[in-house]
Design an enzyme around this catalytic site. Structure first.
Site, PDB file in Angstrom:
ATOM      1  N   ARG A  58       0.859  -1.216   0.000  1.00 37.29           N
ATOM      2  CA  ARG A  58       0.000   0.000   0.000  1.00 37.29           C
ATOM      3  C   ARG A  58       0.885   1.252   0.000  1.00 37.29           C
ATOM      4  NH1 ARG A  58      -2.549  -3.547  -0.291  1.00 37.29           N
ATOM      5  NH2 ARG A  58      -2.625  -2.690  -2.379  1.00 37.29           N
ATOM      6  N   GLN A  88     -10.650   9.421   5.997  1.00 34.35           N
ATOM      7  CA  GLN A  88     -10.441   8.043   6.445  1.00 34.35           C
ATOM      8  C   GLN A  88      -9.246   7.438   5.721  1.00 34.35           C
ATOM      9  OE1 GLN A  88     -14.626   5.973   6.685  1.00 34.35           O
ATOM     10  NE2 GLN A  88     -14.719   7.652   5.238  1.00 34.35           N
ATOM     11  N   HIS A 106      -7.836   7.213  10.223  1.00 33.80           N
ATOM     12  CA  HIS A 106      -7.373   5.820  10.183  1.00 33.80           C
ATOM     13  C   HIS A 106      -5.858   5.707  10.002  1.00 33.80           C
ATOM     14  CE1 HIS A 106     -11.718   4.540   8.956  1.00 33.80           C
ATOM     15  NE2 HIS A 106     -11.603   4.781  10.253  1.00 33.80           N
ATOM     16  N   THR A 178     -17.189   7.863   0.160  1.00 34.13           N
ATOM     17  CA  THR A 178     -17.124   6.871   1.252  1.00 34.13           C
ATOM     18  C   THR A 178     -18.446   6.112   1.314  1.00 34.13           C
ATOM     19  OG1 THR A 178     -16.969   6.499   3.641  1.00 34.13           O
ATOM     20  CG2 THR A 178     -17.654   8.706   2.961  1.00 34.13           C
ATOM     21  N   SER A 179     -18.360   4.814   1.569  1.00 33.96           N
ATOM     22  CA  SER A 179     -19.567   3.985   1.656  1.00 33.96           C
ATOM     23  C   SER A 179     -20.276   4.183   2.993  1.00 33.96           C
ATOM     24  CB  SER A 179     -19.195   2.506   1.479  1.00 33.96           C
ATOM     25  OG  SER A 179     -18.314   2.113   2.514  1.00 33.96           O
TER      26      SER A 179
HETATM   27  P1  OAD Z   1     -15.272   1.986   0.604  1.00 30.96           P
HETATM   28  O1  OAD Z   1     -14.548   1.107  -0.356  1.00 30.96           O
HETATM   29  O2  OAD Z   1     -16.076   1.329   1.650  1.00 30.96           O
HETATM   30  O3  OAD Z   1     -16.237   2.982  -0.195  1.00 30.96           O
HETATM   31  C1  OAD Z   1     -15.750   3.669  -1.315  1.00 30.96           C
HETATM   32  C2  OAD Z   1     -16.798   4.658  -1.767  1.00 30.96           C
HETATM   33  O4  OAD Z   1     -16.247   5.386  -2.853  1.00 30.96           O
HETATM   34  C3  OAD Z   1     -18.102   4.018  -2.258  1.00 30.96           C
HETATM   35  O5  OAD Z   1     -19.221   4.715  -1.718  1.00 30.96           O
HETATM   36  C4  OAD Z   1     -18.033   4.210  -3.782  1.00 30.96           C
HETATM   37  O6  OAD Z   1     -19.306   4.384  -4.392  1.00 30.96           O
HETATM   38  C5  OAD Z   1     -17.223   5.490  -3.861  1.00 30.96           C
HETATM   39  N1  OAD Z   1     -16.520   5.682  -5.142  1.00 30.96           N
HETATM   40  C6  OAD Z   1     -16.060   4.771  -6.010  1.00 30.96           C
HETATM   41  N2  OAD Z   1     -15.459   5.370  -7.058  1.00 30.96           N
HETATM   42  C7  OAD Z   1     -15.536   6.693  -6.830  1.00 30.96           C
HETATM   43  C8  OAD Z   1     -15.093   7.860  -7.532  1.00 30.96           C
HETATM   44  N3  OAD Z   1     -14.434   7.763  -8.700  1.00 30.96           N
HETATM   45  N4  OAD Z   1     -15.367   9.071  -6.992  1.00 30.96           N
HETATM   46  C9  OAD Z   1     -16.047   9.180  -5.813  1.00 30.96           C
HETATM   47  N5  OAD Z   1     -16.487   8.126  -5.110  1.00 30.96           N
HETATM   48  C10 OAD Z   1     -16.224   6.901  -5.605  1.00 30.96           C
HETATM   49  O7  OAD Z   1     -14.177   2.975   1.234  1.00 30.96           O
HETATM   50  P2  OAD Z   1     -14.311   3.879   2.541  1.00 30.96           P
HETATM   51  O8  OAD Z   1     -15.717   4.280   2.780  1.00 30.96           O
HETATM   52  O9  OAD Z   1     -13.281   4.922   2.444  1.00 30.96           O
HETATM   53  O10 OAD Z   1     -10.490   1.530   7.096  1.00 30.96           O
HETATM   54  O11 OAD Z   1     -13.873   2.830   3.636  1.00 30.96           O
HETATM   55  C11 OAD Z   1     -13.824   3.231   4.984  1.00 30.96           C
HETATM   56  C12 OAD Z   1     -12.776   2.443   5.695  1.00 30.96           C
HETATM   57  O12 OAD Z   1     -12.970   1.055   5.449  1.00 30.96           O
HETATM   58  C13 OAD Z   1     -11.359   2.684   5.217  1.00 30.96           C
HETATM   59  O13 OAD Z   1     -10.787   3.855   5.757  1.00 30.96           O
HETATM   60  C14 OAD Z   1     -10.643   1.459   5.670  1.00 30.96           C
HETATM   61  C15 OAD Z   1     -11.661   0.429   5.264  1.00 30.96           C
HETATM   62  O14 OAD Z   1     -11.681  -0.733   5.995  1.00 30.96           O
HETATM   63  C16 OAD Z   1      -9.570   0.778   7.721  1.00 30.96           C
HETATM   64  O15 OAD Z   1      -8.821   0.018   7.131  1.00 30.96           O
HETATM   65  C17 OAD Z   1      -9.567   0.964   9.203  1.00 30.96           C
END
Ligand code: OAD
Length: 250
Positions: A58, A88, A106, A178-179
């Site tokens: 990473r 995050q 994070h 973010t999801s």
């Molecule tokens: P996720 O993978 O859960 O969510 C990614 C989000 O980005 C989703 O809502 C997608 O629809 C959106 N997405 C995809 N492509 C995109 C684009 N081109 N532009 C804008 N949005 C887009 O990732 P996070 O929500 O960041 O934590 O995940 C939260 C945490 O889960 C991370 O920080 C990590 C992970 O486990 C740890 O490892 C502690």
């Protein structure tokens, strides 16, 4: 309302077009690497080497990546507004785009920390290739194993209190990519003031957003510069955009 304070809350989607995969999309990291093998405190204890290797990869990918139009647009808000980014993400792309107030929930992959009871944090020297990867046996001055400064599942998220208080100050709150599936970070969307204008920029139709949010269905590289342009050039338009409730930018 006079806009003074802007808080932007980002997830992996903001960095996707910098070439960094998200976690839960079809090509996401957690599809390829099971969380319980590489991202939990248990995994670190049981299989330190595997966890170090996962985050070495990473780290190298993040060092190769470059900020995209969304990171730059967020940084440009500082020209006119007091702006805080809560992320995050463990990458440093907001900082490299010019954002000066970034709260990492994070962790930050360009740092190591040790496993002493009171951990110390060390910035890595990105100019020295030999120091970039962490190996079993790399120790701090106190003699404990070094690890990447990344929060694992099962560990506390240290910056939550400060993040809640920043969100409560926001006149404009913008969520990007973010999801909202990981807590406590996802709770931030419930801490906005009743009079704040709240936007979420994410291509996913099915996001579970509170009712006071306007969903801009778009990729970050398109939707973020779009809303930032309004904020810098025509802030008086923001309340009418907000009233739309949902906007699709393709
Ligand atoms: P996720 O993978 O859960 O969510 C990614 C989000 O980005 C989703 O809502 C997608 O629809 C959106 N997405 C995809 N492509 C995109 C684009 N081109 N532009 C804008 N949005 C887009 O990732 P996070 O929500 O960041 O934590 O995940 C939260 C945490 O889960 C991370 O920080 C990590 C992970 O486990 C740890 O490892 C502690």
């Amino acid at each position: 309302m006079r806009i003074r304070y802007i808080v932007v809350f980002t997830g992996a989607g903001v960095s996707r077009e910098s070439g960094l995969p998200t976690f839960r999309d079809v090509d996401g990291l957690w599809i390829k690497y099971p969380i319980e093998e590489v991202a939990t405190i248990d995994a670190l204890v049981r299989n330190t080497e595997k966890v170090l290797e996962f985050y070495n990869i990473r780290r190298r990918k993040i060092l190769e990546a470059k900020p995209n139009a969304a990171h730059y647009a967020i940084a440009s808000l500082e020209k006119k507004y007091n702006t805080v980014v809560i992320t995050q993400n463990i990458d440093n792309l907001h900082e490299r785009a010019g954002s000066t107030k970034v709260i990492h929930l994070h962790g930050l992959i360009t740092q190591n920390k040790c496993m002493c009871p009171t951990p110390h944090y060390y910035d890595i020297d990105i100019t020295d290739d030999r120091t970039i990867d962490l190996r079993l046996g790399d120790k701090c001055e106190g003699g404990s194993q070094l690890r990447h400064n990344v929060v694992l599942f099962g560990e506390a998220v240290e910056n939550m209190e400060i993040a809640y208080s920043e969100v409560q100050k926001a006149d404009i709150f913008i969520v990007v990519g973010t999801s909202l599936k990981v807590y406590p970070a996802a709770n931030l969307v419930y801490y906005t003031r009743p009079d704040a204008y709240c936007f979420c920029i994410d291509p996913d139709e099915s996001l579970n957003l509170p009712a006071n949010f306007c969903h801009i269905k778009s990729r970050a590289v398109k939707g973020v510069p779009w809303i930032v342009n309004f904020l810098l050039e025509n802030p008086q338009e923001i309340s009418s955009i907000m009233k739309e409730g949902k906007i699709v930018l393709e």
